[in-house]
Design an enzyme around this catalytic site. Structure first.
Site, PDB file in Angstrom:
ATOM      1  CG  HIS A  95      -8.577  -3.289  -2.258  1.00  0.00           C
ATOM      2  ND1 HIS A  95      -9.501  -2.598  -3.009  1.00  0.00           N
ATOM      3  CD2 HIS A  95      -8.368  -2.551  -1.150  1.00  0.00           C
ATOM      4  CE1 HIS A  95      -9.831  -1.482  -2.371  1.00  0.00           C
ATOM      5  NE2 HIS A  95      -9.163  -1.433  -1.242  1.00  0.00           N
ATOM      6  CG  ASP A 101      -2.055   0.980   1.121  1.00  0.00           C
ATOM      7  OD1 ASP A 101      -3.216   0.542   1.031  1.00  0.00           O
ATOM      8  OD2 ASP A 101      -1.792   2.215   1.118  1.00  0.00           O
TER       9      ASP A 101
HETATM   10  P1  5GP Z   1      -9.654   1.378   0.133  1.00  0.00           P
HETATM   11  O1  5GP Z   1      -9.756   2.663   0.864  1.00  0.00           O
HETATM   12  O2  5GP Z   1     -10.288   1.439  -1.240  1.00  0.00           O
HETATM   13  O3  5GP Z   1     -10.112   0.170   0.933  1.00  0.00           O
HETATM   14  O4  5GP Z   1      -8.120   1.101  -0.068  1.00  0.00           O
HETATM   15  C1  5GP Z   1      -7.382   1.639  -1.117  1.00  0.00           C
HETATM   16  C2  5GP Z   1      -5.936   1.614  -0.686  1.00  0.00           C
HETATM   17  O5  5GP Z   1      -5.153   1.815  -1.847  1.00  0.00           O
HETATM   18  C3  5GP Z   1      -5.561   2.709   0.306  1.00  0.00           C
HETATM   19  O6  5GP Z   1      -5.069   2.132   1.499  1.00  0.00           O
HETATM   20  C4  5GP Z   1      -4.506   3.545  -0.438  1.00  0.00           C
HETATM   21  O7  5GP Z   1      -3.446   3.965   0.400  1.00  0.00           O
HETATM   22  C5  5GP Z   1      -4.024   2.580  -1.505  1.00  0.00           C
HETATM   23  N1  5GP Z   1      -3.586   3.245  -2.732  1.00  0.00           N
HETATM   24  C6  5GP Z   1      -4.199   4.291  -3.363  1.00  0.00           C
HETATM   25  N2  5GP Z   1      -3.537   4.631  -4.484  1.00  0.00           N
HETATM   26  C7  5GP Z   1      -2.472   3.773  -4.567  1.00  0.00           C
HETATM   27  C8  5GP Z   1      -1.400   3.628  -5.519  1.00  0.00           C
HETATM   28  O8  5GP Z   1      -1.288   4.339  -6.523  1.00  0.00           O
HETATM   29  N3  5GP Z   1      -0.496   2.644  -5.258  1.00  0.00           N
HETATM   30  C9  5GP Z   1      -0.582   1.817  -4.179  1.00  0.00           C
HETATM   31  N4  5GP Z   1       0.378   0.901  -4.022  1.00  0.00           N
HETATM   32  N5  5GP Z   1      -1.581   1.930  -3.263  1.00  0.00           N
HETATM   33  C10 5GP Z   1      -2.506   2.898  -3.459  1.00  0.00           C
END
Ligand code: 5GP
Ligand code: ZN
Length: 111
Positions: free
Chosen positions: A99, A31
């Site tokens: 995810h 992340d």
């Molecule tokens: P959500 O909030 O959708 O459950 O989790 C999305 C996750 O993706 C977040 O923890 C955020 O930090 C991560 N994330 C967002 N953009 C990117 C990116 O460009 N690369 C990576 N490796 N992680 C990302």
């Protein structure tokens, strides 16, 4: 088209990321904003929007995601870990590609 989501671009290497594990169906990368010493994202290469979009035929795929978490935890000798799946914007899902968050070590705040 939803196919061009951020995570699909990471899968296709159009956007760089620290990929640590990959099979034909599953990918794992770090992340970008870690909320724990270990904060990995485990996802299907197939674009599934969320848990709410899973179909009967995705049963095996979901099993594979969980077993991938187990395998990585074993390899990294994690003492314990959390698996978190946010479903929908209201619950903090900001990327519409299913995810699992794998978190271990000191946790700052839940993702
Ligand atoms: P959500 O909030 O959708 O459950 O989790 C999305 C996750 O993706 C977040 O923890 C955020 O930090 C991560 N994330 C967002 N953009 C990117 C990116 O460009 N690369 C990576 N490796 N992680 C990302
Ligand atoms: Zn996607």
């Amino acid at each position: 088209m939803m196919r061009e989501c951020l995570f699909c671009k990471i899968i296709k290497r159009e956007i760089p990321s620290e990929i640590i594990y990959e099979t034909d169906k599953v990918i794992v990368f770090k992340d970008i904003h870690p909320k724990a010493e270990v904060h990995l994202l485990i996802l299907p290469k197939k674009h599934v929007v969320s848990i709410n979009h899973l179909e009967e035929k995705d049963k095996e795929l979901m099993g594979e995601l969980i077993l991938t978490a187990q395998k990585i935890a074993k390899e990294k000798k994690l003492k314990g870990y959390k698996l978190i799946i946010n479903v929908g914007r209201e619950a903090g899902q900001f990327i519409d590609h299913l995810h699992l968050h794998l978190l271990s070590g000191k946790l700052s705040e839940l993702p």
